[in-house]
Design an enzyme around this catalytic site. Structure first.
Site, PDB file in Angstrom:
ATOM      1  N   LYS A 145       2.720   9.719   8.778  1.00 51.09           N
ATOM      2  CA  LYS A 145       1.847   9.168   9.791  1.00 51.09           C
ATOM      3  C   LYS A 145       2.315   9.741  11.031  1.00 51.09           C
ATOM      4  O   LYS A 145       1.938  10.928  11.343  1.00 51.09           O
ATOM      5  CB  LYS A 145       1.902   7.710   9.944  1.00 51.09           C
ATOM      6  CG  LYS A 145       0.817   6.914   8.560  1.00 51.09           C
ATOM      7  CD  LYS A 145       0.216   5.799   8.926  1.00 51.09           C
ATOM      8  CE  LYS A 145      -0.938   5.540   8.011  1.00 51.09           C
ATOM      9  NZ  LYS A 145      -0.706   4.833   6.731  1.00 51.09           N
ATOM     10  N   PHE A 190       0.773  -1.157   0.069  1.00 49.39           N
ATOM     11  CA  PHE A 190      -0.060  -0.045   0.063  1.00 49.39           C
ATOM     12  C   PHE A 190       1.014   1.172   0.104  1.00 49.39           C
ATOM     13  O   PHE A 190       1.730   1.313   0.822  1.00 49.39           O
ATOM     14  CB  PHE A 190      -0.885   0.094   1.168  1.00 49.39           C
ATOM     15  CG  PHE A 190      -1.938   1.171   1.081  1.00 49.39           C
ATOM     16  CD1 PHE A 190      -3.045   1.176   0.415  1.00 49.39           C
ATOM     17  CD2 PHE A 190      -1.652   2.541   1.837  1.00 49.39           C
ATOM     18  CE1 PHE A 190      -3.920   2.296   0.383  1.00 49.39           C
ATOM     19  CE2 PHE A 190      -2.398   3.465   1.852  1.00 49.39           C
ATOM     20  CZ  PHE A 190      -3.390   3.454   0.954  1.00 49.39           C
ATOM     21  N   ASP A 205       9.221   2.480   1.945  1.00 50.92           N
ATOM     22  CA  ASP A 205       8.021   3.197   2.369  1.00 50.92           C
ATOM     23  C   ASP A 205       7.806   2.811   3.892  1.00 50.92           C
ATOM     24  O   ASP A 205       7.490   1.736   4.135  1.00 50.92           O
ATOM     25  CB  ASP A 205       6.757   2.691   1.354  1.00 50.92           C
ATOM     26  CG  ASP A 205       5.446   3.373   1.969  1.00 50.92           C
ATOM     27  OD1 ASP A 205       5.393   3.911   2.975  1.00 50.92           O
ATOM     28  OD2 ASP A 205       4.547   3.314   1.354  1.00 50.92           O
TER      29      ASP A 205
HETATM   30  C1  LIG Z   1      -0.670   5.347   5.386  1.00 56.68           C
HETATM   31  C2  LIG Z   1       0.294   4.738   4.312  1.00 56.68           C
HETATM   32  C3  LIG Z   1       0.432   5.495   3.076  1.00 56.68           C
HETATM   33  C4  LIG Z   1      -0.580   6.610   2.583  1.00 56.68           C
HETATM   34  O1  LIG Z   1      -0.235   7.781   3.545  1.00 56.68           O
HETATM   35  P1  LIG Z   1      -1.404   8.948   3.547  1.00 56.68           P
HETATM   36  O2  LIG Z   1      -0.819   9.935   4.599  1.00 56.68           O
HETATM   37  O3  LIG Z   1      -2.685   8.419   3.743  1.00 56.68           O
HETATM   38  O4  LIG Z   1      -1.292   9.560   2.107  1.00 56.68           O
HETATM   39  C5  LIG Z   1       1.456   5.027   2.149  1.00 56.68           C
HETATM   40  N1  LIG Z   1       2.271   3.945   2.510  1.00 56.68           N
HETATM   41  C6  LIG Z   1       1.961   3.397   3.831  1.00 56.68           C
HETATM   42  C7  LIG Z   1       2.796   2.036   4.012  1.00 56.68           C
HETATM   43  C8  LIG Z   1       0.801   3.560   4.486  1.00 56.68           C
HETATM   44  O5  LIG Z   1       0.701   2.779   5.645  1.00 56.68           O
END
Ligand SMILES: *Cc1c(COP(=O)(O)O)cnc(C)c1O
Length: 392
Positions: free
Chosen positions: A249, A135, A220
Protein backbone atom coordinates in the site's frame (compact mmCIF):
# COMPACT_ATOMS: atom_id res chain seq x y z
CA UNK A 1 -16.78 11.57 -22.24
CA UNK A 2 -18.50 9.07 -19.95
CA UNK A 3 -15.59 7.14 -18.49
CA UNK A 4 -17.58 4.96 -16.02
CA UNK A 5 -20.15 3.73 -18.57
CA UNK A 6 -17.60 3.07 -21.31
CA UNK A 7 -15.25 1.33 -18.90
CA UNK A 8 -17.89 -1.19 -17.85
CA UNK A 9 -17.86 -2.59 -21.39
CA UNK A 10 -14.15 -3.29 -21.50
CA UNK A 11 -12.91 -3.67 -17.92
CA UNK A 12 -13.94 -6.65 -15.78
CA UNK A 13 -16.49 -5.54 -13.25
CA UNK A 14 -14.78 -6.81 -10.10
CA UNK A 15 -15.12 -3.61 -8.06
CA UNK A 16 -18.09 -1.74 -6.62
CA UNK A 17 -16.82 1.56 -7.95
CA UNK A 18 -18.06 5.07 -7.35
CA UNK A 19 -19.79 6.30 -10.56
CA UNK A 20 -17.10 8.90 -11.22
CA UNK A 21 -13.66 9.04 -12.82
CA UNK A 22 -11.00 10.92 -10.88
CA UNK A 23 -8.66 13.06 -12.89
CA UNK A 24 -6.61 15.01 -10.37
CA UNK A 25 -5.51 14.97 -6.77
CA UNK A 26 -4.13 17.77 -4.63
CA UNK A 27 -3.28 17.25 -0.97
CA UNK A 28 -6.35 15.86 0.82
CA UNK A 29 -8.67 16.55 -2.13
CA UNK A 30 -9.47 14.87 -5.45
CA UNK A 31 -11.36 16.15 -8.48
CA UNK A 32 -13.57 14.23 -10.91
CA UNK A 33 -13.90 14.69 -14.67
CA UNK A 34 -16.70 17.24 -14.17
CA UNK A 35 -14.54 19.32 -11.83
CA UNK A 36 -16.33 18.26 -8.62
CA UNK A 37 -14.11 18.36 -5.53
CA UNK A 38 -14.07 15.67 -2.83
CA UNK A 39 -12.36 15.49 0.53
CA UNK A 40 -10.49 12.19 0.30
CA UNK A 41 -10.67 10.16 3.52
CA UNK A 42 -9.93 6.94 1.62
CA UNK A 43 -6.41 7.86 0.48
CA UNK A 44 -6.43 5.17 -2.20
CA UNK A 45 -7.10 2.66 0.64
CA UNK A 46 -4.13 3.84 2.69
CA UNK A 47 -1.78 4.29 -0.27
CA UNK A 48 -1.73 8.09 -0.64
CA UNK A 49 -0.79 8.55 2.99
CA UNK A 50 0.69 12.01 2.41
CA UNK A 51 -2.26 13.16 0.36
CA UNK A 52 -2.07 13.52 -3.40
CA UNK A 53 0.92 14.79 -5.34
CA UNK A 54 3.24 15.66 -2.46
CA UNK A 55 5.84 17.77 -4.33
CA UNK A 56 8.83 15.81 -2.92
CA UNK A 57 7.38 12.48 -4.05
CA UNK A 58 6.52 13.89 -7.47
CA UNK A 59 10.11 15.16 -7.79
CA UNK A 60 11.58 11.82 -6.67
CA UNK A 61 9.54 9.97 -9.29
CA UNK A 62 10.40 12.47 -12.02
CA UNK A 63 14.12 12.41 -11.22
CA UNK A 64 14.28 8.63 -11.08
CA UNK A 65 12.25 8.29 -14.30
CA UNK A 66 14.76 10.51 -16.08
CA UNK A 67 17.73 8.38 -15.07
CA UNK A 68 16.37 4.81 -15.09
CA UNK A 69 12.86 3.34 -15.12
CA UNK A 70 13.79 -0.28 -14.64
CA UNK A 71 16.93 -2.34 -14.41
CA UNK A 72 15.77 -5.88 -13.32
CA UNK A 73 17.03 -7.75 -10.30
CA UNK A 74 20.03 -9.07 -12.21
CA UNK A 75 21.70 -5.88 -10.98
CA UNK A 76 21.96 -3.91 -7.75
CA UNK A 77 20.44 -0.45 -7.54
CA UNK A 78 20.85 2.47 -5.20
CA UNK A 79 17.15 3.28 -4.65
CA UNK A 80 16.59 -0.32 -3.46
CA UNK A 81 19.61 -0.14 -1.18
CA UNK A 82 18.51 3.14 0.36
CA UNK A 83 14.98 1.93 1.02
CA UNK A 84 16.14 -1.44 2.37
CA UNK A 85 18.62 0.23 4.74
CA UNK A 86 15.88 2.45 6.15
CA UNK A 87 13.39 -0.41 6.53
CA UNK A 88 15.91 -2.71 8.20
CA UNK A 89 17.15 0.00 10.57
CA UNK A 90 13.66 0.99 11.66
CA UNK A 91 12.01 -2.44 11.78
CA UNK A 92 14.48 -4.17 14.08
CA UNK A 93 14.55 -7.04 11.57
CA UNK A 94 17.29 -8.22 9.25
CA UNK A 95 16.64 -8.37 5.50
CA UNK A 96 14.05 -7.20 2.96
CA UNK A 97 12.54 -8.78 -0.13
CA UNK A 98 10.82 -6.37 -2.52
CA UNK A 99 7.62 -7.32 -4.35
CA UNK A 100 4.88 -5.35 -6.13
CA UNK A 101 1.72 -5.72 -4.09
CA UNK A 102 0.33 -6.79 -0.77
CA UNK A 103 -0.83 -10.20 -1.91
CA UNK A 104 2.58 -10.87 -3.39
CA UNK A 105 4.29 -9.81 -0.17
CA UNK A 106 2.10 -12.16 1.89
CA UNK A 107 2.57 -14.96 -0.62
CA UNK A 108 6.34 -14.52 -0.27
CA UNK A 109 6.16 -14.47 3.53
CA UNK A 110 4.22 -17.75 3.51
CA UNK A 111 6.79 -19.29 1.16
CA UNK A 112 9.61 -18.11 3.41
CA UNK A 113 8.01 -19.62 6.52
CA UNK A 114 7.66 -22.99 4.81
CA UNK A 115 11.19 -22.89 3.42
CA UNK A 116 12.60 -22.02 6.85
CA UNK A 117 11.30 -25.26 8.34
CA UNK A 118 12.07 -27.27 5.19
CA UNK A 119 15.70 -26.23 5.59
CA UNK A 120 15.66 -27.72 9.09
CA UNK A 121 14.40 -31.05 7.74
CA UNK A 122 10.88 -30.28 9.04
CA UNK A 123 9.03 -30.35 5.76
CA UNK A 124 5.73 -31.29 7.41
CA UNK A 125 5.80 -28.15 9.57
CA UNK A 126 4.01 -26.08 6.94
CA UNK A 127 0.58 -24.97 8.19
CA UNK A 128 -0.23 -21.29 8.61
CA UNK A 129 -2.82 -20.18 11.16
CA UNK A 130 -4.69 -16.99 10.30
CA UNK A 131 -7.54 -15.09 11.95
CA UNK A 132 -11.25 -14.93 11.29
CA UNK A 133 -12.17 -11.64 9.53
CA UNK A 134 -8.59 -11.18 8.32
CA UNK A 135 -7.70 -10.01 4.84
CA UNK A 136 -4.47 -11.06 3.18
CA UNK A 137 -5.07 -10.68 -0.57
CA UNK A 138 -6.64 -12.15 -3.68
CA UNK A 139 -4.11 -14.64 -5.04
CA UNK A 140 -4.92 -18.30 -4.46
CA UNK A 141 -2.72 -18.67 -1.39
CA UNK A 142 -3.63 -15.31 0.13
CA UNK A 143 -7.37 -15.67 -0.43
CA UNK A 144 -7.05 -19.03 1.28
CA UNK A 145 -5.21 -17.30 4.12
CA UNK A 146 -7.97 -14.68 4.34
CA UNK A 147 -10.44 -15.45 7.13
CA UNK A 148 -13.53 -14.37 5.18
CA UNK A 149 -15.55 -16.82 3.10
CA UNK A 150 -16.77 -14.18 0.65
CA UNK A 151 -13.38 -13.99 -1.12
CA UNK A 152 -13.22 -17.78 -1.58
CA UNK A 153 -16.54 -18.62 -3.22
CA UNK A 154 -16.01 -20.16 -6.64
CA UNK A 155 -12.25 -20.60 -6.40
CA UNK A 156 -11.87 -24.14 -5.11
CA UNK A 157 -9.73 -26.09 -4.71
CA UNK A 158 -8.18 -23.77 -2.15
CA UNK A 159 -4.55 -24.07 -1.06
CA UNK A 160 -3.87 -26.73 1.54
CA UNK A 161 -2.05 -25.79 4.75
CA UNK A 162 -4.19 -23.09 6.36
CA UNK A 163 -6.39 -23.00 9.42
CA UNK A 164 -8.32 -20.26 11.15
CA UNK A 165 -9.06 -19.10 14.67
CA UNK A 166 -11.03 -16.16 16.12
CA UNK A 167 -8.89 -13.03 16.53
CA UNK A 168 -7.96 -11.91 20.06
CA UNK A 169 -8.91 -15.33 21.49
CA UNK A 170 -5.74 -16.79 22.96
CA UNK A 171 -7.34 -20.01 24.22
CA UNK A 172 -8.64 -20.82 20.72
CA UNK A 173 -5.23 -20.15 19.22
CA UNK A 174 -3.43 -22.29 21.77
CA UNK A 175 -5.84 -25.13 21.10
CA UNK A 176 -5.13 -24.92 17.35
CA UNK A 177 -1.37 -25.39 17.77
CA UNK A 178 -0.23 -28.74 16.40
CA UNK A 179 3.29 -29.86 15.40
CA UNK A 180 2.61 -28.98 11.74
CA UNK A 181 2.07 -25.25 12.46
CA UNK A 182 4.85 -23.19 10.87
CA UNK A 183 3.42 -19.71 11.15
CA UNK A 184 0.78 -17.51 12.71
CA UNK A 185 -0.17 -14.66 10.41
CA UNK A 186 -2.26 -11.72 11.55
CA UNK A 187 -2.92 -8.04 11.06
CA UNK A 188 -2.12 -6.17 14.33
CA UNK A 189 -5.12 -4.01 13.42
CA UNK A 190 -7.54 -5.71 11.03
CA UNK A 191 -8.57 -3.38 8.21
CA UNK A 192 -10.93 -4.86 5.61
CA UNK A 193 -12.54 -7.17 8.16
CA UNK A 194 -14.12 -4.31 10.11
CA UNK A 195 -11.28 -2.33 11.81
CA UNK A 196 -10.50 -4.56 14.79
CA UNK A 197 -7.36 -3.66 16.77
CA UNK A 198 -5.42 -6.53 18.29
CA UNK A 199 -5.48 -6.72 22.07
CA UNK A 200 -2.12 -5.80 23.63
CA UNK A 201 -1.95 -8.72 26.07
CA UNK A 202 -3.08 -11.11 23.36
CA UNK A 203 -0.31 -10.14 20.94
CA UNK A 204 2.32 -10.47 23.67
CA UNK A 205 1.05 -13.94 24.53
CA UNK A 206 1.07 -14.91 20.85
CA UNK A 207 4.73 -13.89 20.64
CA UNK A 208 5.60 -16.02 23.67
CA UNK A 209 3.63 -18.95 22.30
CA UNK A 210 5.48 -18.70 18.98
CA UNK A 211 8.82 -18.75 20.81
CA UNK A 212 7.83 -21.76 22.90
CA UNK A 213 6.47 -23.79 19.99
CA UNK A 214 9.02 -22.70 17.37
CA UNK A 215 6.46 -20.99 15.18
CA UNK A 216 7.10 -17.92 13.05
CA UNK A 217 5.03 -14.84 13.82
CA UNK A 218 4.06 -13.00 10.65
CA UNK A 219 2.46 -9.55 10.87
CA UNK A 220 0.55 -8.29 7.85
CA UNK A 221 1.04 -4.53 8.17
CA UNK A 222 0.01 -3.80 4.61
CA UNK A 223 -2.78 -1.51 5.77
CA UNK A 224 -1.91 -0.72 9.40
CA UNK A 225 1.83 -0.13 8.94
CA UNK A 226 4.01 2.71 7.67
CA UNK A 227 2.68 5.37 10.02
CA UNK A 228 -1.04 4.74 9.61
CA UNK A 229 -1.48 3.59 13.22
CA UNK A 230 0.73 6.20 14.87
CA UNK A 231 4.05 4.34 14.59
CA UNK A 232 6.15 3.46 11.56
CA UNK A 233 5.46 -0.21 12.27
CA UNK A 234 2.15 -0.83 14.00
CA UNK A 235 3.83 -3.50 16.15
CA UNK A 236 5.84 -0.76 17.89
CA UNK A 237 2.55 0.24 19.55
CA UNK A 238 2.40 -3.25 21.07
CA UNK A 239 6.07 -3.80 21.88
CA UNK A 240 5.94 -7.09 19.99
CA UNK A 241 8.48 -7.92 17.27
CA UNK A 242 7.40 -10.40 14.57
CA UNK A 243 9.72 -12.75 12.68
CA UNK A 244 8.38 -11.46 9.38
CA UNK A 245 6.41 -8.29 8.59
CA UNK A 246 4.70 -7.64 5.25
CA UNK A 247 4.19 -4.18 3.76
CA UNK A 248 2.64 -2.70 0.62
CA UNK A 249 0.00 0.00 0.00
CA UNK A 250 1.81 3.20 1.14
CA UNK A 251 5.29 1.68 0.78
CA UNK A 252 5.92 2.96 -2.76
CA UNK A 253 4.60 6.47 -2.02
CA UNK A 254 1.77 5.83 -4.52
CA UNK A 255 3.75 3.61 -6.90
CA UNK A 256 2.96 -0.14 -6.71
CA UNK A 257 5.29 -1.85 -4.27
CA UNK A 258 5.21 -4.59 -1.64
CA UNK A 259 7.86 -6.02 0.65
CA UNK A 260 8.48 -8.36 3.50
CA UNK A 261 11.19 -7.99 6.11
CA UNK A 262 12.43 -10.95 8.15
CA UNK A 263 15.00 -11.61 10.85
CA UNK A 264 18.43 -12.54 9.47
CA UNK A 265 17.96 -16.09 10.71
CA UNK A 266 14.70 -16.59 8.81
CA UNK A 267 15.81 -14.59 5.75
CA UNK A 268 18.77 -16.96 5.33
CA UNK A 269 16.33 -19.55 3.93
CA UNK A 270 15.76 -17.39 0.87
CA UNK A 271 18.99 -18.14 -0.96
CA UNK A 272 19.85 -17.82 -4.62
CA UNK A 273 17.00 -18.90 -6.90
CA UNK A 274 14.38 -19.51 -4.19
CA UNK A 275 12.15 -16.53 -4.90
CA UNK A 276 11.92 -13.65 -7.33
CA UNK A 277 9.92 -10.93 -9.02
CA UNK A 278 10.68 -9.10 -12.26
CA UNK A 279 9.48 -5.71 -11.06
CA UNK A 280 10.12 -6.16 -7.34
CA UNK A 281 12.02 -3.16 -5.99
CA UNK A 282 11.64 -1.23 -9.21
CA UNK A 283 13.78 1.95 -9.07
CA UNK A 284 10.85 4.35 -9.36
CA UNK A 285 8.86 2.63 -6.64
CA UNK A 286 11.94 2.46 -4.42
CA UNK A 287 12.80 6.13 -5.00
CA UNK A 288 9.23 7.17 -4.19
CA UNK A 289 9.22 4.91 -1.13
CA UNK A 290 12.47 6.45 0.10
CA UNK A 291 10.95 9.86 -0.23
CA UNK A 292 7.82 8.72 1.61
CA UNK A 293 9.91 7.64 4.62
CA UNK A 294 11.98 10.83 4.46
CA UNK A 295 8.85 13.01 4.54
CA UNK A 296 7.38 11.05 7.46
CA UNK A 297 10.37 12.19 9.53
CA UNK A 298 10.92 15.62 8.07
CA UNK A 299 7.30 16.70 8.52
CA UNK A 300 6.75 14.90 11.86
CA UNK A 301 3.86 13.03 10.30
CA UNK A 302 3.58 10.39 13.00
CA UNK A 303 3.10 13.07 15.67
CA UNK A 304 0.32 14.50 13.53
CA UNK A 305 -1.30 11.05 13.29
CA UNK A 306 -1.44 10.82 17.08
CA UNK A 307 -2.96 14.28 17.50
CA UNK A 308 -5.48 13.86 14.67
CA UNK A 309 -6.43 10.36 15.79
CA UNK A 310 -7.48 11.62 19.19
CA UNK A 311 -9.24 14.66 17.73
CA UNK A 312 -11.13 12.63 15.13
CA UNK A 313 -12.23 9.89 17.51
CA UNK A 314 -13.40 12.39 20.13
CA UNK A 315 -15.45 14.23 17.51
CA UNK A 316 -16.97 11.01 16.18
CA UNK A 317 -17.93 9.89 19.67
CA UNK A 318 -19.85 13.15 20.13
CA UNK A 319 -22.17 12.52 17.17
CA UNK A 320 -25.57 12.19 18.87
CA UNK A 321 -26.88 9.15 17.04
CA UNK A 322 -28.11 5.89 18.51
CA UNK A 323 -27.09 4.21 15.28
CA UNK A 324 -23.40 4.44 16.19
CA UNK A 325 -22.57 1.18 17.93
CA UNK A 326 -18.83 1.75 18.29
CA UNK A 327 -15.97 4.04 17.25
CA UNK A 328 -12.67 2.18 17.23
CA UNK A 329 -9.30 1.89 15.57
CA UNK A 330 -5.74 3.03 15.97
CA UNK A 331 -4.02 6.12 14.62
CA UNK A 332 -5.83 7.15 11.46
CA UNK A 333 -7.32 3.74 10.71
CA UNK A 334 -10.75 4.36 12.20
CA UNK A 335 -13.96 2.36 12.02
CA UNK A 336 -17.45 3.55 12.88
CA UNK A 337 -19.71 0.57 13.51
CA UNK A 338 -23.31 1.42 12.72
CA UNK A 339 -26.56 -0.45 13.20
CA UNK A 340 -28.05 0.80 9.91
CA UNK A 341 -25.62 -0.57 7.29
CA UNK A 342 -22.46 1.16 6.09
CA UNK A 343 -23.41 1.37 2.41
CA UNK A 344 -26.02 4.13 2.65
CA UNK A 345 -23.75 6.27 4.82
CA UNK A 346 -20.83 5.90 2.42
CA UNK A 347 -23.17 6.88 -0.43
CA UNK A 348 -24.55 9.90 1.43
CA UNK A 349 -21.02 11.13 2.27
CA UNK A 350 -20.08 10.78 -1.37
CA UNK A 351 -23.12 12.85 -2.40
CA UNK A 352 -21.89 15.57 -0.04
CA UNK A 353 -18.27 15.57 -1.22
CA UNK A 354 -16.57 13.24 1.24
CA UNK A 355 -14.93 9.96 0.25
CA UNK A 356 -15.03 7.22 2.91
CA UNK A 357 -15.28 3.47 2.52
CA UNK A 358 -16.97 0.52 4.10
CA UNK A 359 -15.24 -2.33 5.94
CA UNK A 360 -17.95 -4.93 5.73
CA UNK A 361 -21.71 -4.39 5.96
CA UNK A 362 -21.77 -2.40 9.20
CA UNK A 363 -18.51 -0.49 9.52
CA UNK A 364 -17.68 2.85 7.89
CA UNK A 365 -13.91 3.06 7.58
CA UNK A 366 -11.92 6.30 7.58
CA UNK A 367 -8.40 6.41 6.16
CA UNK A 368 -7.55 10.13 6.06
CA UNK A 369 -4.17 11.31 4.80
CA UNK A 370 -1.66 11.16 7.65
CA UNK A 371 -0.93 14.87 7.18
CA UNK A 372 -4.58 15.94 7.36
CA UNK A 373 -5.55 18.99 9.41
CA UNK A 374 -8.14 19.68 12.11
CA UNK A 375 -10.04 21.84 9.64
CA UNK A 376 -10.30 18.92 7.24
CA UNK A 377 -11.43 16.62 10.05
CA UNK A 378 -14.08 19.19 11.04
CA UNK A 379 -15.26 19.25 7.42
CA UNK A 380 -15.38 15.44 7.23
CA UNK A 381 -17.16 14.94 10.56
CA UNK A 382 -19.79 17.52 9.60
CA UNK A 383 -20.61 15.54 6.45
CA UNK A 384 -20.47 12.21 8.28
CA UNK A 385 -22.76 13.48 11.00
CA UNK A 386 -25.25 14.68 8.43
CA UNK A 387 -25.08 11.32 6.63
CA UNK A 388 -25.64 9.35 9.82
CA UNK A 389 -28.41 11.60 11.14
CA UNK A 390 -30.18 11.89 7.79
CA UNK A 391 -30.36 8.14 7.60
CA UNK A 392 -32.30 8.24 10.90
C1 LIG B 1 -4.78 -4.43 0.85
C2 LIG B 1 -4.33 -5.53 1.73
C3 LIG B 1 -3.74 -6.69 1.22
C4 LIG B 1 -3.62 -6.94 -0.27
O1 LIG B 1 -2.83 -6.01 -0.93
P1 LIG B 1 -2.86 -5.92 -2.54
O2 LIG B 1 -1.80 -4.92 -2.86
O3 LIG B 1 -4.24 -5.49 -2.91
O4 LIG B 1 -2.56 -7.27 -3.05
C5 LIG B 1 -3.27 -7.64 2.10
N1 LIG B 1 -3.38 -7.47 3.43
C6 LIG B 1 -3.95 -6.37 3.96
C7 LIG B 1 -4.02 -6.22 5.45
C8 LIG B 1 -4.46 -5.37 3.13
O5 LIG B 1 -5.06 -4.31 3.66
Amino acid sequence: MNIPEKSKNVIMNTYARYPIALVKGQGSYVFDEDGNKYLDFISGISVNNLGHCHPDIVAAVQNQAASMLHCSNLFWSEPQLNLAEKLVAKSGLGKVFFANSGAEANEGAIKLARKYFFDQGKESKNTIITMDKSFHGRTLATLTATGQDKVKVGFSPLMPGFKYVPFNDFAALKKAITPDVAGIMLEPVQGEGGVHPGDGEYLKKVRTLCDEKEILLIFDEIQCGLGRCGALFCYENYGVLPDIVTLAKALGGGIPMGAFIATDKVAASFGNGTHGSTFGGNPIAAAAGNQYLTILEKENIIDNVKVMSKYLQEKLKKIPSTKIVDVRGMGLLIGIEVSCGSGSIVQCCFNNGLLVLAAGADVVRLLPPLNCTKTQIDEAVKILEKAIMEDE
